[in-house]
Motif scaffolding. Structure first.
Motif, mmCIF file in Angstrom:
data_model
loop_
_atom_site.group_PDB
_atom_site.id
_atom_site.type_symbol
_atom_site.label_atom_id
_atom_site.label_comp_id
_atom_site.label_asym_id
_atom_site.label_seq_id
_atom_site.Cartn_x
_atom_site.Cartn_y
_atom_site.Cartn_z
ATOM 1 N N ASN A 188 0.816 -1.218 0.000
ATOM 2 C CA ASN A 188 0.000 0.000 0.000
ATOM 3 C C ASN A 188 0.849 1.268 0.000
ATOM 4 O O ASN A 188 0.364 2.347 0.345
ATOM 5 C CB ASN A 188 -0.943 0.014 1.208
ATOM 6 N N LEU A 189 2.124 1.143 -0.386
ATOM 7 C CA LEU A 189 3.005 2.302 -0.415
ATOM 8 C C LEU A 189 3.060 2.898 -1.822
ATOM 9 O O LEU A 189 3.191 2.166 -2.810
ATOM 10 C CB LEU A 189 4.418 1.918 0.036
ATOM 11 N N GLU A 190 2.973 4.211 -1.882
ATOM 12 C CA GLU A 190 3.088 4.906 -3.161
ATOM 13 C C GLU A 190 4.526 4.791 -3.664
ATOM 14 O O GLU A 190 5.472 5.131 -2.961
ATOM 15 C CB GLU A 190 2.715 6.381 -2.979
ATOM 16 N N ILE A 191 4.683 4.315 -4.905
ATOM 17 C CA ILE A 191 6.025 4.157 -5.477
ATOM 18 C C ILE A 191 6.050 4.886 -6.821
ATOM 19 O O ILE A 191 5.820 4.285 -7.875
ATOM 20 C CB ILE A 191 6.403 2.669 -5.636
ATOM 21 N N PRO A 192 6.312 6.178 -6.810
ATOM 22 C CA PRO A 192 6.308 6.950 -8.055
ATOM 23 C C PRO A 192 7.547 6.671 -8.900
ATOM 24 O O PRO A 192 8.530 6.098 -8.421
ATOM 25 C CB PRO A 192 6.295 8.398 -7.563
ATOM 26 N N THR A 193 7.484 7.082 -10.148
ATOM 27 C CA THR A 193 8.634 6.952 -11.043
ATOM 28 C C THR A 193 9.401 8.269 -11.025
ATOM 29 O O THR A 193 9.023 9.239 -11.678
ATOM 30 C CB THR A 193 8.179 6.617 -12.475
ATOM 31 N N LEU A 194 10.466 8.300 -10.249
ATOM 32 C CA LEU A 194 11.283 9.499 -10.096
ATOM 33 C C LEU A 194 12.756 9.132 -10.221
ATOM 34 O O LEU A 194 13.151 8.000 -9.939
ATOM 35 C CB LEU A 194 11.056 10.145 -8.722
ATOM 36 N N ALA A 195 13.547 10.100 -10.628
ATOM 37 C CA ALA A 195 14.999 9.959 -10.589
ATOM 38 C C ALA A 195 15.504 10.677 -9.340
ATOM 39 O O ALA A 195 14.802 11.515 -8.770
ATOM 40 C CB ALA A 195 15.626 10.564 -11.848
ATOM 41 N N GLN A 196 16.721 10.361 -8.926
ATOM 42 C CA GLN A 196 17.266 11.038 -7.752
ATOM 43 C C GLN A 196 17.348 12.543 -7.981
ATOM 44 O O GLN A 196 17.136 13.338 -7.057
ATOM 45 C CB GLN A 196 18.650 10.479 -7.411
ATOM 46 N N ALA A 197 17.614 12.938 -9.229
ATOM 47 C CA ALA A 197 17.677 14.373 -9.543
ATOM 48 C C ALA A 197 16.326 15.041 -9.295
ATOM 49 O O ALA A 197 16.265 16.194 -8.841
ATOM 50 C CB ALA A 197 18.111 14.568 -10.995
#
Length: 209
Positions: A188-197
Motif C-alpha cells: 500500500n506504499l506509493e512508489i512513483p517513477t522518479l529519478a534522484q535528480a
C-alpha cells in the motif's frame, strides 16, 4: 519490625512495577502487531525447512534470511520507540511516514527528508523510497546493485533506520534489514517513477526531530 520490612519491600516492588509498566506497554504493542506474527511465522517455517533433509533449500540463503528475520523480531521485542528514519546519504531521501493517530488501514504518506535529518518521532517511519538507478546494498554482506526500477523498502515498527552512502562504492547502505522490498503495485506504499535528480530538486517536507 518484620512487618515494617514486609511493607517496605511490597512498596518497593510496587514502585518498580509502576516504573516498568510503560516499557511493557510499548513492547506489548509491537509484539501484538501483524508484522511480529508474520516474522515469527517465517522464522518457524525456515527452521522447519532447515531441519528437513528433503527440503530443497540453499543453506547459505536460509541462514542469511533467518539472521535478518531474527533481527526484525528482536527489534519488535525490545524497542520502546516508534520507528524513525535518519538520512545520512548526502541526498534528499524519500520516506514513508504515518501519524501516531492514523487509522490502522491508512496508507503511509511519502515525504522527502533532507540530508542529515531524522524523522519526527510523533510519526512512525514505515520505510524509504529508492528511485530507479540507485546503487544499493540491501545487506552489508551483499554486493551493491543498481536498481532498474523504483522500490520501497518497508521496515517494522521500532526500527531506528539509518540510510548512508558508502564513500568508497557510492552505494546506499542500511544499518538494519528491511522487512519487505516492494515494487510498484505491491503493498500500500506509493512508489512513483522518479529519478534522484527529481527528488533532490524537491523541497524537503518530512516532519523532523
Amino acid at each position: 519490625m518484620r512487618f515494617l520490612k514486609t511493607i517496605l519491600l511490597a512498596f518497593l516492588l510496587l514502585v518498580n512495577l509502576v516504573m516498568a509498566q510503560p516499557a511493557w506497554a510499548d513492547q506489548s504493542k509491537f509484539i501484538n502487531s501483524p508484522d511480529y506474527q508474520d516474522v515469527t511465522a517465517q522464522i518457524e517455517a525456515l527452521l522447519q525447512a532447515q531441519s528437513n533433509p528433503d527440503a530443497k533449500t540453499n543453506p547459505a540463503e536460509v541462514k542469511q534470511k533467518l539472521a535478518s528475520l531474527q533481527t526484525l523480531k528482536y527489534i519488535m521485542e525490545t524497542s520502546e520507540e516508534r520507528a524513525t528514519c535518519s538520512n545520512e546519504s548526502g541526498k534528499t531521501l524519500g520516506v514513508y511516514l504515518q501519524a501516531e493517530n492514523a487509522a490502522a488501514d491508512q496508507a503511509p504518506t511519502l515525504y522527502y527528508l533532507g540530508d542529515g535529518e531524522t524523522t519526527d518521532d510523533d510519526f512512525s517511519c514505515t520505510g524509504v523510497y529508492l528511485p530507479s538507478g540507485t546503487k544499493v546494498a540491501f545487506a552489508l554482506s551483499e554486493p551493491a546493485i543498481a536498481l532498474k526500477e523504483p522500490l520501497a523498502l518497508r521496515i517494522v515498527e521500532g526500527t531506528q533506520l539509518t540510510v548512508k552512502t558508502n564513500p568508497e562504492t557510492g552505494a546506499v547502505e542500511l544499518n538494519l534489514p528491511p522487512a519487505q522490498i516492494l515494487k510498484s503495485g505491491e503493498g500500500n506504499l506509493e512508489i512513483p517513477t522518479l529519478a534522484q535528480a527529481d527528488i533532490d530538486a524537491l523541497q524537503p517536507n518530512a516532519p523532523e526531530d
